[in-house]
Design an enzyme around this catalytic site. Structure first.
Site, PDB file in Angstrom:
ATOM      1  N   ASP A   1     -11.409   5.323  -4.562  1.00 43.11           N
ATOM      2  CA  ASP A   1     -11.782   4.818  -3.246  1.00 43.11           C
ATOM      3  C   ASP A   1     -12.579   3.530  -3.423  1.00 43.11           C
ATOM      4  O   ASP A   1     -13.804   3.523  -3.392  1.00 43.11           O
ATOM      5  CB  ASP A   1     -12.611   5.886  -2.529  1.00 43.11           C
TER       6      ASP A   1
ATOM      7  N   TYR B   1      -4.281   0.273 -12.812  1.00 38.61           N
ATOM      8  CA  TYR B   1      -3.168   1.222 -12.813  1.00 38.61           C
ATOM      9  C   TYR B   1      -1.801   0.566 -12.711  1.00 38.61           C
ATOM     10  O   TYR B   1      -0.812   1.243 -12.563  1.00 38.61           O
ATOM     11  CB  TYR B   1      -3.334   2.236 -11.681  1.00 38.61           C
TER      12      TYR B   1
ATOM     13  N   SER C   1       0.869  -1.180   0.000  1.00 45.42           N
ATOM     14  CA  SER C   1       0.000   0.000   0.000  1.00 45.42           C
ATOM     15  C   SER C   1       0.902   1.225   0.000  1.00 45.42           C
ATOM     16  O   SER C   1       2.122   1.118   0.074  1.00 45.42           O
ATOM     17  CB  SER C   1      -0.927  -0.022   1.209  1.00 45.42           C
TER      18      SER C   1
ATOM     19  N   CYS D   1     -42.733   1.591  16.471  1.00 47.31           N
ATOM     20  CA  CYS D   1     -44.163   1.695  16.663  1.00 47.31           C
ATOM     21  C   CYS D   1     -44.718   0.352  16.192  1.00 47.31           C
ATOM     22  O   CYS D   1     -44.476  -0.057  15.065  1.00 47.31           O
ATOM     23  CB  CYS D   1     -44.724   2.827  15.800  1.00 47.31           C
TER      24      CYS D   1
ATOM     25  N   LYS E   1      -6.871   8.873  -6.887  1.00 46.52           N
ATOM     26  CA  LYS E   1      -6.821   7.768  -5.921  1.00 46.52           C
ATOM     27  C   LYS E   1      -8.251   7.267  -5.708  1.00 46.52           C
ATOM     28  O   LYS E   1      -9.055   7.896  -5.017  1.00 46.52           O
ATOM     29  CB  LYS E   1      -6.197   8.209  -4.599  1.00 46.52           C
TER      30      LYS E   1
ATOM     31  N   CYS F   1     -50.820   2.065  12.032  1.00 41.43           N
ATOM     32  CA  CYS F   1     -50.247   3.420  12.088  1.00 41.43           C
ATOM     33  C   CYS F   1     -50.182   3.981  10.666  1.00 41.43           C
ATOM     34  O   CYS F   1     -49.684   3.323   9.745  1.00 41.43           O
ATOM     35  CB  CYS F   1     -48.853   3.339  12.697  1.00 41.43           C
TER      36      CYS F   1
ATOM     37  N   GLU G   1      -2.217  10.544 -10.514  1.00 38.36           N
ATOM     38  CA  GLU G   1      -3.458   9.818 -10.825  1.00 38.36           C
ATOM     39  C   GLU G   1      -4.510  10.040  -9.758  1.00 38.36           C
ATOM     40  O   GLU G   1      -4.176  10.406  -8.631  1.00 38.36           O
ATOM     41  CB  GLU G   1      -3.181   8.307 -10.844  1.00 38.36           C
TER      42      GLU G   1
ATOM     43  N   LYS H   1      -3.712  12.654   0.357  1.00 41.27           N
ATOM     44  CA  LYS H   1      -5.107  12.495   0.802  1.00 41.27           C
ATOM     45  C   LYS H   1      -5.799  13.847   0.917  1.00 41.27           C
ATOM     46  O   LYS H   1      -5.248  14.783   1.491  1.00 41.27           O
ATOM     47  CB  LYS H   1      -5.130  11.809   2.174  1.00 41.27           C
TER      48      LYS H   1
ATOM     49  N   CYS I   1     -45.739   7.171  19.392  1.00 38.50           N
ATOM     50  CA  CYS I   1     -45.477   7.349  17.969  1.00 38.50           C
ATOM     51  C   CYS I   1     -45.966   8.737  17.541  1.00 38.50           C
ATOM     52  O   CYS I   1     -47.103   9.101  17.820  1.00 38.50           O
ATOM     53  CB  CYS I   1     -46.198   6.261  17.163  1.00 38.50           C
TER      54      CYS I   1
ATOM     55  N   CYS J   1     -49.208   8.028  15.127  1.00 34.92           N
ATOM     56  CA  CYS J   1     -50.475   7.431  15.570  1.00 34.92           C
ATOM     57  C   CYS J   1     -50.686   7.528  17.085  1.00 34.92           C
ATOM     58  O   CYS J   1     -51.725   7.094  17.591  1.00 34.92           O
ATOM     59  CB  CYS J   1     -50.558   5.974  15.139  1.00 34.92           C
TER      60      CYS J   1
ATOM     61  N   ARG K   1      -6.800  -7.858  -2.421  1.00 33.75           N
ATOM     62  CA  ARG K   1      -5.487  -7.589  -1.861  1.00 33.75           C
ATOM     63  C   ARG K   1      -5.234  -8.431  -0.604  1.00 33.75           C
ATOM     64  O   ARG K   1      -4.133  -8.902  -0.373  1.00 33.75           O
ATOM     65  CB  ARG K   1      -5.383  -6.102  -1.522  1.00 33.75           C
TER      66      ARG K   1
HETATM   67  S1  IVH Z   1      -0.781   2.451  -6.871  1.00 34.68           S
HETATM   68  C1  IVH Z   1       2.215  -0.362  -4.302  1.00 34.68           C
HETATM   69  N1  IVH Z   1      -2.675   3.926  -7.859  1.00 34.68           N
HETATM   70  O1  IVH Z   1      -4.729   3.010  -2.783  1.00 34.68           O
HETATM   71  C2  IVH Z   1       0.827   0.126  -4.305  1.00 34.68           C
HETATM   72  N2  IVH Z   1      -3.126   2.776  -5.843  1.00 34.68           N
HETATM   73  O2  IVH Z   1      -2.556   2.521  -0.171  1.00 34.68           O
HETATM   74  C3  IVH Z   1       0.489   0.631  -5.645  1.00 34.68           C
HETATM   75  N3  IVH Z   1      -5.389   3.104  -5.003  1.00 34.68           N
HETATM   76  O3  IVH Z   1      -3.757  -0.269  -2.104  1.00 34.68           O
HETATM   77  C4  IVH Z   1      -0.788   1.301  -5.608  1.00 34.68           C
HETATM   78  N4  IVH Z   1      -6.081   4.404  -6.609  1.00 34.68           N
HETATM   79  O4  IVH Z   1      -5.921   0.108  -3.389  1.00 34.68           O
HETATM   80  C5  IVH Z   1      -2.322   3.117  -6.862  1.00 34.68           C
HETATM   81  N5  IVH Z   1      -4.263   5.244  -8.921  1.00 34.68           N
HETATM   82  C6  IVH Z   1      -3.919   4.439  -7.911  1.00 34.68           C
HETATM   83  C7  IVH Z   1      -4.793   4.099  -6.870  1.00 34.68           C
HETATM   84  C8  IVH Z   1      -4.364   3.270  -5.840  1.00 34.68           C
HETATM   85  C9  IVH Z   1      -6.420   3.797  -5.487  1.00 34.68           C
HETATM   86  C10 IVH Z   1      -5.445   2.341  -3.743  1.00 34.68           C
HETATM   87  C11 IVH Z   1      -4.876   0.964  -3.815  1.00 34.68           C
HETATM   88  C12 IVH Z   1      -3.765   0.929  -2.825  1.00 34.68           C
HETATM   89  C13 IVH Z   1      -4.086   2.100  -1.959  1.00 34.68           C
HETATM   90  C14 IVH Z   1      -2.819   2.765  -1.481  1.00 34.68           C
END
Ligand code: IVH
Length: 673
Positions: free
Chosen positions: A119, A226, A84, A426, A117, A431, A115, A314, A408, A411, A138
């Site tokens: 979610d 990615y 990560s 209720c 990120k 009701c 890029e 972030k 309620c 009613c 993962r």
């Molecule tokens: S690159 C070695 N690129 O964010 C890890 N991660 O903690 C390479 N994520 O586990 C990750 N968008 O689940 C990468 N454009 C992006 C991403 C991305 C979301 C997530 C991914 C990763 C966590 C980073």
């Protein structure tokens, strides 16, 4: 053999065409043919494959929806650990990251790719010779769950790569749920009395964990990729080339990736997206900054947890302050009381927020929120805004505390707090709030589908005492309807026609429409297959209900409670008098195959593995029609296990217990089909 040779090329051609149109639709966003034309191609392929099962291949577009429930997930070890990223929260922290990178690469230029990120949930896909053979979550980074069958149901994930000849590759990326799909899914879940997901990420994660790929297929999932594992072996020297290579393979590559000459321009990109994130149809919780050169990446290496070549930036959760103008109590379809903060409208992440749920008294006490307080509301990953804290410094005078009512609000009947639950309820089934919402549910799409019976009309019908429950919909008087607000001759006649049409809905639909707690449309289908008439369902004990595959003790208890209520029995009688389907209409049984004479009569059957010629639901219905019962797990009470391909642990258990196992062919024989 001759026939196979004849249809083989057509099957290939259809698959090629469908793959092309899938790609145009799901990846390129540029469909070339109508849905109908697409359905025709798919229909022809399904037909040909059904006639020639030997020609079915795992990468055929028909194989997306597996429908085979897994027994749990196998664990797979990742080829290379899935690390990560470290986090950063400010431009200065990004500059520190850049300084660390350049210290390791003295006198070198370092370009970055920035890029979004996403979610979601990170996954790894493996293609062999261009064919999708594996997909995993993962997990702990070293080992994850094998969710191949679930990933196959995601339309934008190709079962076969686009490149001629195909390749053997592993790509990594993120599975997510678009906001629009998430909103729709939660609306349905609320209607079906299932807890809504807190945010799209939870919904995506929860969906990938489902054991039935058929259910996953109904979840609006999407994916972006990615990372190309071992990219240099694919002749790729930079990260931005890897993204292009991923796109060329027919996968959806990480969108909006941009190459930046240095960290300052990368920081600028991050700032731009912080402003623009609200305009996307999916959630991002930040940006990712990566060193572009793969050679530099390799030299930078990684710590045990994260690579040194990349960092997450972030976004701060977006929050605003506003004033709680009031706290009101809503009564839902099943009588649950929910306190809701009415807020002075405020703009957060691009949308105006004027209400926020406070869940229950415990939450109100935890926050110590009072009417007139200034509160901070936050919209982070979550789409539904939440009250996170009270700005005590702004508290003026003595703001009014709020207590949940003992009666309620609709009613006036006393409310109860079932033991072990935090919510108040209720329990008055008459009701008005419950009646109104249950009529709306009854008429909803997926239930009895009565178009034109919206909230405003339902409110009038109940408030004027014209209907007391949905059973009364079938004896509505045209003259009374015409006199209601916003009703005319035409809308009245249309509504009456819709109500008339709804008399023909199936028994399963009716079961769902009744609004029994925990009985969504899927459970209703299962119950209707197992107990094909209201009488059978009424006669089933709680234990018998709980034994049914996909029905557990909670649902069983809820069904029994519903059917035991005098009020509900009267309601069911009213519906029966109105001519609604109280049993599953079955095709006429063949002579000599009446349930009592069938060899499956009274037998308890468990299904395991994938059946070739019928879906699980079809098998379940056919066994029930022959007088048998399908249960979810093998026990000493099981008489028979039907084994499809790839059977799971149920077969092993059956063997241990010495229970007879038969294959699909034998099942068909027993069914007389
Ligand atoms: S690159 C070695 N690129 O964010 C890890 N991660 O903690 C390479 N994520 O586990 C990750 N968008 O689940 C990468 N454009 C992006 C991403 C991305 C979301 C997530 C991914 C990763 C966590 C980073």
């Amino acid at each position: 053999m001759g026939a196979k040779q004849g249809v083989g090329p057509r099957i290939d051609e259809l698959r090629e065409l469908i793959r092309h149109h899938d790609r145009q639709y799901f990846v390129e966003n540029a469909p070339e043919i109508s849905d109908r034309a697409y359905d025709r191609l798919m229909g022809e392929l399904v037909g040909l494959e059904a006639e020639h099962p030997g020609l079915v291949t795992p990468d055929s577009p028909t194989q997306r929806v597996g429908g085979e429930p897994a027994e749990g997930f196998e664990t797979v070890t990742h080829s290379v650990p899935m690390l990560s990223l470290d986090n950063s929260y400010s431009p200065d922290e990004l500059r520190e990251f850049d300084a660390r990178v350049r210290k390791q690469l003295p006198d070198e230029d370092v370009a970055y790719v920035v890029e979004l990120k996403l979610d979601g949930v990170s996954v790894a896909l493996t293609y062999e010779d261009g064919i999708l053979v594996g997909g995993a979550t993962r997990g702990d980074g070293r080992r994850g769950d094998d969710v191949t069958a679930n990933l196959r149901t995601i339309p934008s994930i190709p079962l076969r790569l686009a490149e001629e000849g195909g390749a053997t590759v592993e790509v990594r990326g993120e599975v997510f749920m678009p906001r629009s799909g998430f909103d729709e899914l939660n609306r349905t879940r609320k209607r079906e009395e299932t807890a809504p997901f807190a945010n799209p990420r939870n919904a995506a994660a929860g969906s990938l964990k489902l054991l039935d790929p058929g259910e996953v297929a109904a979840r609006p999932l999407d994916a972006f990729f990615y990372q190309l594992v071992g990219a240099d072996a694919h002749g790729v020297g930079t990260h931005h080339e890897a993204i292009a290579a991923i796109a060329a393979m027919g996968l959806r590559a990480s969108p909006e990736a941009s190459l930046c000459a240095d960290i300052e321009s990368a920081i600028e990109r991050c700032g731009d997206w912080q402003e623009r994130r609200g305009g996307l149809d999916f959630d991002i919780d930040g940006m990712v900054v990566k060193v572009d050169s793969l050679d530099q990446q390799a030299r930078l290496g990684a710590t045990a947890k994260s690579p040194r070549w990349g960092i997450a930036f972030k976004f701060p959760a977006q929050s605003e302050t506003t004033v709680v103008a009031d706290i009101v109590v809503q009564v839902g379809r099943t009588g649950k009381l929910t306190p809701v903060a009415i807020l002075e409208p405020v703009l957060v992440s691009g949308s105006t927020v004027s209400r926020a749920t406070l869940h229950n008294q415990d939450e109100i006490d935890r926050l110590d929120v009072r009417i007139g307080d200034t509160v901070t509301i936050e919209k982070g990953g979550e789409v539904i805004p939440k009250v996170v804290s009270v700005v005590k410094s702004k508290r003026k005078g003595r703001p009014r505390r709020f207590r949940m009512p003992v009666n309620c609000p609709v009613c006036s009947e006393p409310v109860v707090k079932p033991s072990g639950e935090v919510d108040l309820r209720c329990e008055n089934v008459s009701c008005a709030a419950q009646v109104k919402r249950s009529i709306e549910h009854f008429a909803a799409r997926g239930a009895m589908n009565i178009e034109g019976l919206g909230t405003a009309l339902v409110d009038q019908l109940v408030e004027k005492g014209i209907v007391e429950d949905f059973g009364d919909l079938y004896s509505l008087d045209r003259d009374v309807l015409i006199d209601l607000e916003r009703m005319g001759e035409k809308s009245t006649d249309n509504l009456l026609a819709e109500i008339e049409k709804s008399r023909n809905r199936s028994f399963a639909r009716l079961l769902f429409a009744l609004g029994v707690r925990h009985v969504g449309s899927r459970v209703a289908d299962v119950l209707a297959a197992e107990f094909p008439s209201m009488e059978k369902l009424e006669n089933a004990s709680e234990e018998e209900l709980a034994e049914v595959d996909e029905v557990g003790p909670v649902i069983a208890g809820s069904v029994r409670a519903f059917l035991s209520s005098k009020h509900n029995r009267a309601l069911l009688a009213k519906l029966e008098d109105a001519g609604l389907a109280m049993r599953t209409k079955r095709r006429r049984a063949r002579a000599g195959s009446r349930p009592s004479e069938s060899r499956l009569a009274g037998k308890t059957v468990v299904l395991t593995g994938v059946l070739e010629g019928m879906t699980r639901d079809e098998a379940r219905a056919a066994i029930a029609a022959a007088g048998g019962r399908v249960t979810g797990s093998v026990s000493a009470k099981t008489d028979l296990v039907v084994v499809g391909s790839d059977p799971g642990s149920k077969l092993a258990k059956a063997r241990k217990l010495g229970i007879k196992a038969i294959d699909e062919k034998k099942l068909r024989k027993l069914l007389g089909t």
